[in-house]
Design a protein around this motif. Structure first.
Motif, mmCIF file in Angstrom:
data_model
loop_
_atom_site.group_PDB
_atom_site.id
_atom_site.type_symbol
_atom_site.label_atom_id
_atom_site.label_comp_id
_atom_site.label_asym_id
_atom_site.label_seq_id
_atom_site.Cartn_x
_atom_site.Cartn_y
_atom_site.Cartn_z
ATOM 1 N N PRO A 151 -20.193 6.585 22.491
ATOM 2 C CA PRO A 151 -19.822 5.183 22.207
ATOM 3 C C PRO A 151 -18.515 5.036 21.449
ATOM 4 C CG PRO A 151 -22.147 5.552 21.746
ATOM 5 C CD PRO A 151 -21.556 6.898 22.027
ATOM 6 N N MET A 152 -18.180 5.981 20.563
ATOM 7 C CA MET A 152 -16.987 5.785 19.736
ATOM 8 C C MET A 152 -15.693 5.817 20.547
ATOM 9 S SD MET A 152 -18.588 8.846 19.151
ATOM 10 C CE MET A 152 -18.326 10.612 19.178
ATOM 11 N N VAL A 153 -15.737 6.327 21.787
ATOM 12 C CA VAL A 153 -14.513 6.354 22.599
ATOM 13 C C VAL A 153 -14.054 4.936 22.911
ATOM 14 C CG1 VAL A 153 -13.488 7.113 24.775
ATOM 15 C CG2 VAL A 153 -15.087 8.616 23.561
ATOM 16 N N THR A 154 -14.990 4.048 23.194
ATOM 17 C CA THR A 154 -14.619 2.663 23.498
ATOM 18 C C THR A 154 -14.639 1.782 22.255
ATOM 19 O OG1 THR A 154 -16.919 2.229 24.130
ATOM 20 C CG2 THR A 154 -15.367 2.744 25.903
ATOM 21 N N GLU A 155 -15.364 2.189 21.221
ATOM 22 C CA GLU A 155 -15.486 1.349 20.031
ATOM 23 C C GLU A 155 -14.394 1.590 18.998
ATOM 24 O OE1 GLU A 155 -19.423 2.123 18.648
ATOM 25 O OE2 GLU A 155 -20.382 1.159 20.384
ATOM 26 N N ALA A 156 -13.779 2.767 18.996
ATOM 27 C CA ALA A 156 -12.713 3.056 18.032
ATOM 28 C C ALA A 156 -11.456 2.266 18.380
ATOM 29 C CB ALA A 156 -12.395 4.545 18.024
ATOM 30 N N PRO A 157 -10.700 1.814 17.383
ATOM 31 C CA PRO A 157 -9.448 1.104 17.664
ATOM 32 C C PRO A 157 -8.433 1.961 18.422
ATOM 33 C CG PRO A 157 -10.113 0.767 15.383
ATOM 34 C CD PRO A 157 -11.020 1.824 15.931
ATOM 35 N N VAL A 158 -8.432 3.257 18.128
ATOM 36 C CA VAL A 158 -7.440 4.151 18.722
ATOM 37 C C VAL A 158 -8.115 5.446 19.161
ATOM 38 C CG1 VAL A 158 -5.271 5.417 18.359
ATOM 39 C CG2 VAL A 158 -5.663 3.246 17.173
ATOM 40 N N VAL A 159 -7.696 5.954 20.310
ATOM 41 C CA VAL A 159 -8.098 7.285 20.766
ATOM 42 C C VAL A 159 -6.829 8.118 20.950
ATOM 43 C CG1 VAL A 159 -9.213 8.638 22.586
ATOM 44 C CG2 VAL A 159 -10.157 6.405 21.931
ATOM 45 N N LEU A 160 -6.819 9.291 20.333
ATOM 46 C CA LEU A 160 -5.662 10.187 20.426
ATOM 47 C C LEU A 160 -6.047 11.413 21.241
ATOM 48 C CD1 LEU A 160 -4.485 10.158 16.681
ATOM 49 C CD2 LEU A 160 -3.755 8.625 18.539
#
Length: 250
Positions: A64-73
């Protein structure tokens, strides 16, 4: 400055932006980390758009955090830039080989860790996704990565909206060897792993997976031989397609 003894992986993020200015400052500061030959064999792909996050999510098992985080690096081992520089300066690069991949991957992971430490100091939360090398070809396709590049790490980044418990760690004597490697006896394993195995969360982990030991959970369910061999084959094939493995040379 946050103490590493209290570092946590953050998977839930507040509804608050991470500014481009802040990230760019941290990117620049992290570039002071050690690097082979001062070549900086890495690149960073910054993903903010929800559309692209949704495309990346299945490649990280829909965590879930892939779409919920403001930024993905996504941090890339990159010998493309250095090779292009060489071509533009009348030099012939020789970096289409496995050693060069290892050098670039090492550079990229050192950069990643330094960046994580700097984000800790700023109060940012992040989670390191080990799934990056499980389906590398799909990530390469989605991010349009050229030859002599390879994704090696992914971080979801944002301001923390949780304070999860600390995870356990082995004692120092379990992994520090004096002068030479001292192989482990059963008595050593008992001493080093007993505390981990007796933690209630790990005992619960064993029960719900219907196993006898915590080790069986890892070998039979989480990281199986079948999966490891299949993903190893995929990794090798992708390295070959990206120009880091030409079996005719070996």
């Amino acid at each position: 400055m946050k103490n590493l003894n209290t570092r946590r992986s953050i998977r839930k993020y507040a509804d608050r932006d991470v500014s481009e200015e802040l990230l760019n400052r941290l990117f620049a500061e992290a570039s002071r980390t050690q690097t082979m030959g001062n070549l900086q064999l890495y690149s960073v792909i910054v993903t903010r758009s929800q559309e692209m996050k949704k495309k990346l999510a299945p490649l990280h098992f829909n965590q879930p955090m892939v779409t919920e985080a403001p930024v993905v690096l996504t941090i890339i081992a990159d010998f493309n830039r250095t090779s292009t520089w060489a071509h533009c300066r009348n030099a012939e690069p020789g970096y289409d080989n496995f050693l060069s991949f290892i050098n670039a991957a090492t550079d990229a992971l050192l950069y990643t860790q330094t960046l994580c430490n700097l984000m800790d100091e700023e109060g940012l939360g992040y989670c390191y996704l080990g799934t990056t090398i499980y389906q590398p070809q799909q990530i390469i396709d989605h991010l349009h990565l050229p030859r002599l590049t390879f994704p090696v790490a992914t971080l979801t980044v944002g301001w923390p909206d949780e304070e999860p418990p600390l995870t356990d760690r082995l004692p120092v004597e379990a992994f520090v060897h004096e002068e030479r490697y001292n192989d482990y006896l059963a008595i050593d394993i008992d001493r080093f792993y007993s505390e981990k195995e007796q933690l209630e969360e790990n005992r619960h982990f064993v029960r719900i997976n219907h196993k006898e030991t915590l080790a069986q959970v890892f070998t039979d369910i989480r990281y199986t031989r079948k999966d490891n061999e299949a993903m190893s084959q995929s990794l090798i094939e992708t390295l070959r397609r990206q120009g880091f493995l030409d079996f005719r040379k070996y």
